[in-house]
Design an enzyme around this catalytic site. Structure first.
Site, PDB file in Angstrom:
ATOM      1  N   GLY A  12       0.780  -1.230   0.000  1.00 47.22           N
ATOM      2  CA  GLY A  12       0.000   0.000   0.000  1.00 47.22           C
ATOM      3  C   GLY A  12       0.813   1.283   0.000  1.00 47.22           C
ATOM      4  O   GLY A  12       0.336   2.310   0.475  1.00 47.22           O
ATOM      5  N   ASN A  14       1.446   3.046  -2.623  1.00 48.01           N
ATOM      6  CA  ASN A  14       0.707   3.978  -3.490  1.00 48.01           C
ATOM      7  C   ASN A  14      -0.511   4.536  -2.768  1.00 48.01           C
ATOM      8  O   ASN A  14      -0.838   5.718  -2.912  1.00 48.01           O
ATOM      9  CB  ASN A  14       0.306   3.295  -4.792  1.00 48.01           C
ATOM     10  CG  ASN A  14       1.446   3.275  -5.796  1.00 48.01           C
ATOM     11  OD1 ASN A  14       1.782   4.297  -6.373  1.00 48.01           O
ATOM     12  ND2 ASN A  14       2.066   2.113  -5.968  1.00 48.01           N
ATOM     13  N   ARG A  66     -16.375 -17.731  -8.575  1.00 46.30           N
ATOM     14  CA  ARG A  66     -15.920 -16.397  -8.958  1.00 46.30           C
ATOM     15  C   ARG A  66     -17.119 -15.470  -9.188  1.00 46.30           C
ATOM     16  O   ARG A  66     -17.081 -14.289  -8.858  1.00 46.30           O
ATOM     17  CB  ARG A  66     -15.030 -16.503 -10.193  1.00 46.30           C
ATOM     18  CG  ARG A  66     -14.402 -15.197 -10.647  1.00 46.30           C
ATOM     19  CD  ARG A  66     -13.653 -14.468  -9.540  1.00 46.30           C
ATOM     20  NE  ARG A  66     -12.352 -14.995  -9.295  1.00 46.30           N
ATOM     21  CZ  ARG A  66     -11.242 -14.274  -9.115  1.00 46.30           C
ATOM     22  NH1 ARG A  66     -11.271 -12.960  -9.129  1.00 46.30           N
ATOM     23  NH2 ARG A  66     -10.093 -14.847  -8.880  1.00 46.30           N
ATOM     24  N   ASN A 108      -5.812   2.683 -12.912  1.00 46.80           N
ATOM     25  CA  ASN A 108      -4.824   1.716 -12.429  1.00 46.80           C
ATOM     26  C   ASN A 108      -3.432   2.317 -12.550  1.00 46.80           C
ATOM     27  O   ASN A 108      -3.156   3.054 -13.492  1.00 46.80           O
ATOM     28  CB  ASN A 108      -4.912   0.442 -13.294  1.00 46.80           C
ATOM     29  CG  ASN A 108      -3.910  -0.611 -12.881  1.00 46.80           C
ATOM     30  OD1 ASN A 108      -3.765  -0.941 -11.693  1.00 46.80           O
ATOM     31  ND2 ASN A 108      -3.177  -1.166 -13.843  1.00 46.80           N
ATOM     32  N   HIS A 110       0.375   1.178 -13.221  1.00 43.70           N
ATOM     33  CA  HIS A 110       1.161   0.030 -13.693  1.00 43.70           C
ATOM     34  C   HIS A 110       2.640   0.431 -13.715  1.00 43.70           C
ATOM     35  O   HIS A 110       2.978   1.504 -14.216  1.00 43.70           O
ATOM     36  CB  HIS A 110       0.702  -0.414 -15.085  1.00 43.70           C
ATOM     37  CG  HIS A 110       1.446  -1.624 -15.555  1.00 43.70           C
ATOM     38  ND1 HIS A 110       1.184  -2.884 -15.065  1.00 43.70           N
ATOM     39  CD2 HIS A 110       2.492  -1.751 -16.410  1.00 43.70           C
ATOM     40  CE1 HIS A 110       2.021  -3.743 -15.618  1.00 43.70           C
ATOM     41  NE2 HIS A 110       2.822  -3.091 -16.438  1.00 43.70           N
ATOM     42  N   ASP A 151      -4.325  -3.859 -18.976  1.00 44.57           N
ATOM     43  CA  ASP A 151      -3.437  -2.698 -19.194  1.00 44.57           C
ATOM     44  C   ASP A 151      -3.626  -2.074 -20.580  1.00 44.57           C
ATOM     45  O   ASP A 151      -2.665  -1.555 -21.176  1.00 44.57           O
ATOM     46  CB  ASP A 151      -1.948  -3.106 -19.005  1.00 44.57           C
ATOM     47  CG  ASP A 151      -1.680  -3.710 -17.636  1.00 44.57           C
ATOM     48  OD1 ASP A 151      -2.326  -3.295 -16.662  1.00 44.57           O
ATOM     49  OD2 ASP A 151      -0.823  -4.611 -17.553  1.00 44.57           O
ATOM     50  N   GLN A 179      10.206   7.708  -7.945  1.00 43.46           N
ATOM     51  CA  GLN A 179      10.342   8.775  -8.958  1.00 43.46           C
ATOM     52  C   GLN A 179       9.121   8.890  -9.858  1.00 43.46           C
ATOM     53  O   GLN A 179       8.920   9.923 -10.475  1.00 43.46           O
ATOM     54  CB  GLN A 179      11.588   8.530  -9.811  1.00 43.46           C
ATOM     55  CG  GLN A 179      12.873   8.659  -9.012  1.00 43.46           C
ATOM     56  CD  GLN A 179      14.123   8.550  -9.892  1.00 43.46           C
ATOM     57  OE1 GLN A 179      14.044   8.483 -11.106  1.00 43.46           O
ATOM     58  NE2 GLN A 179      15.278   8.511  -9.260  1.00 43.46           N
ATOM     59  N   GLU A 181       5.663   6.380  -9.707  1.00 43.56           N
ATOM     60  CA  GLU A 181       4.325   5.983  -9.251  1.00 43.56           C
ATOM     61  C   GLU A 181       3.732   6.930  -8.206  1.00 43.56           C
ATOM     62  O   GLU A 181       2.584   7.357  -8.331  1.00 43.56           O
ATOM     63  CB  GLU A 181       4.364   4.567  -8.663  1.00 43.56           C
ATOM     64  CG  GLU A 181       4.760   3.523  -9.678  1.00 43.56           C
ATOM     65  CD  GLU A 181       4.671   2.112  -9.111  1.00 43.56           C
ATOM     66  OE1 GLU A 181       3.716   1.801  -8.391  1.00 43.56           O
ATOM     67  OE2 GLU A 181       5.572   1.309  -9.397  1.00 43.56           O
TER      68      GLU A 181
HETATM   69  C1  GAR Z   1       3.163  -1.107  -7.465  1.00 46.29           C
HETATM   70  O1  GAR Z   1       4.467  -1.092  -7.980  1.00 46.29           O
HETATM   71  C2  GAR Z   1       2.138  -1.100  -8.598  1.00 46.29           C
HETATM   72  O2  GAR Z   1       2.547  -0.321  -9.678  1.00 46.29           O
HETATM   73  C3  GAR Z   1       2.103  -2.567  -8.946  1.00 46.29           C
HETATM   74  O3  GAR Z   1       2.106  -3.225  -7.691  1.00 46.29           O
HETATM   75  C4  GAR Z   1       2.863  -2.441  -6.754  1.00 46.29           C
HETATM   76  C5  GAR Z   1       2.028  -2.254  -5.504  1.00 46.29           C
HETATM   77  O4  GAR Z   1       2.792  -1.624  -4.491  1.00 46.29           O
HETATM   78  N1  GAR Z   1       0.923  -2.881  -9.732  1.00 46.29           N
HETATM   79  C6  GAR Z   1       0.936  -3.753 -10.730  1.00 46.29           C
HETATM   80  O5  GAR Z   1       1.905  -4.417 -11.039  1.00 46.29           O
HETATM   81  C7  GAR Z   1      -0.384  -3.890 -11.472  1.00 46.29           C
HETATM   82  N2  GAR Z   1      -0.223  -4.588 -12.706  1.00 46.29           N
HETATM   83  P1  GAR Z   1       2.068  -0.916  -3.246  1.00 46.29           P
HETATM   84  O6  GAR Z   1       1.101  -1.928  -2.620  1.00 46.29           O
HETATM   85  O7  GAR Z   1       3.216  -0.596  -2.316  1.00 46.29           O
HETATM   86  O8  GAR Z   1       1.365   0.317  -3.738  1.00 46.29           O
END
Ligand code: GAR
Length: 208
Positions: A12, A14, A66, A108, A110, A151, A179, A181
């Protein structure tokens, strides 16, 4: 006011960047109304709790099929009446019914410059492993709207990051987060909250 629900699966960081940006005022006109994780042990849930944000876990593992999970998952998201759903490291496939209900209202993050290193099987550290084994010199991150593909939705923001000589997947992942995300995800939310993002002919138009 843009009501945002954030979906998470792991650490988490982000989510933390979004919370910090809302609290510091660099994201405006926005409140986080809830956080949902598919993983009850996700550290992201503690981050939400620490900031007094409603949170819950809903996992496919707790349902017989599901279809049943998808139905309950959509209900759980609907309860918080989001204007925007943010996938911040969320590793569960979004039900098609949720994508059509929230068309151009799900984004999202990525960890690559789409269309490189994206699609099925490219998530988390795997993206950085693939970039290093290909030997690319520039990587980065992308914020995009979610459509029925993996994506493939309209790109809102991207930011490039240089690869360095001694990078490991872990070191590169951290640099891309710091840098790129943690900057472009909050920025994209602020732009959406202030009416600066529209989708025309399958492309996101951003007026900054
Ligand atoms: C992040 O690097 C995000 O970009 C990636 O998972 C990580 C989550 O980190 N997402 C993907 O790869 C989606 N395809 P976080 O839980 O510390 O935010």
């Amino acid at each position: 006011m843009l009501d945002v629900v954030v979906l998470v699966s792991g650490g988490g960081t982000n989510l933390q960047a979004i919370i910090d940006a809302v609290e510091s005022g660099s994201i405006t006109n926005t409140r986080i109304t809830g956080v949902i994780s598919n993983n009850k042990n996700a550290y992201a849930l503690l981050r939400a709790r620490d900031h007094g944000i409603a949170n819950r876990c809903i996992s496919p593992k707790d349902y017989a099929s599901r279809e049943e999970f998808n139905e309950k998952f959509i209900e759980a998201v609907d309860e918080w009446k989001p204007d925007l759903i943010v996938l911040a490291g969320f590793l569960v496939v979004i039900p098609p019914a949720m994508i059509s209900k929230y068309r151009n209202r799900i984004i999202n993050i990525h960890p690559s410059l789409i269309p490189s290193f994206c699609g099925t099987g490219f998530y988390g550290l795997k993206v950085h492993e693939a970039a290093l084994s290909r030997g690319v010199k520039v990587v980065g991150a992308t914020v995009h709207f979610v459509d029925e593909g993996t994506d493939t939705g309209p790109i809102i923001l991207q930011k490039a990051v240089e690869v360095e000589l001694d990078d490991t997947p872990e070191i590169l992942q951290k640099r891309v987060m710091e840098q790129a995300e943690w900057k472009i995800l909050p920025r994209a939310i602020d732009l959406i909250a202030n009416g600066k993002v529209t989708v025309r002919a399958g492309k996101a138009i951003v007026s900054q």
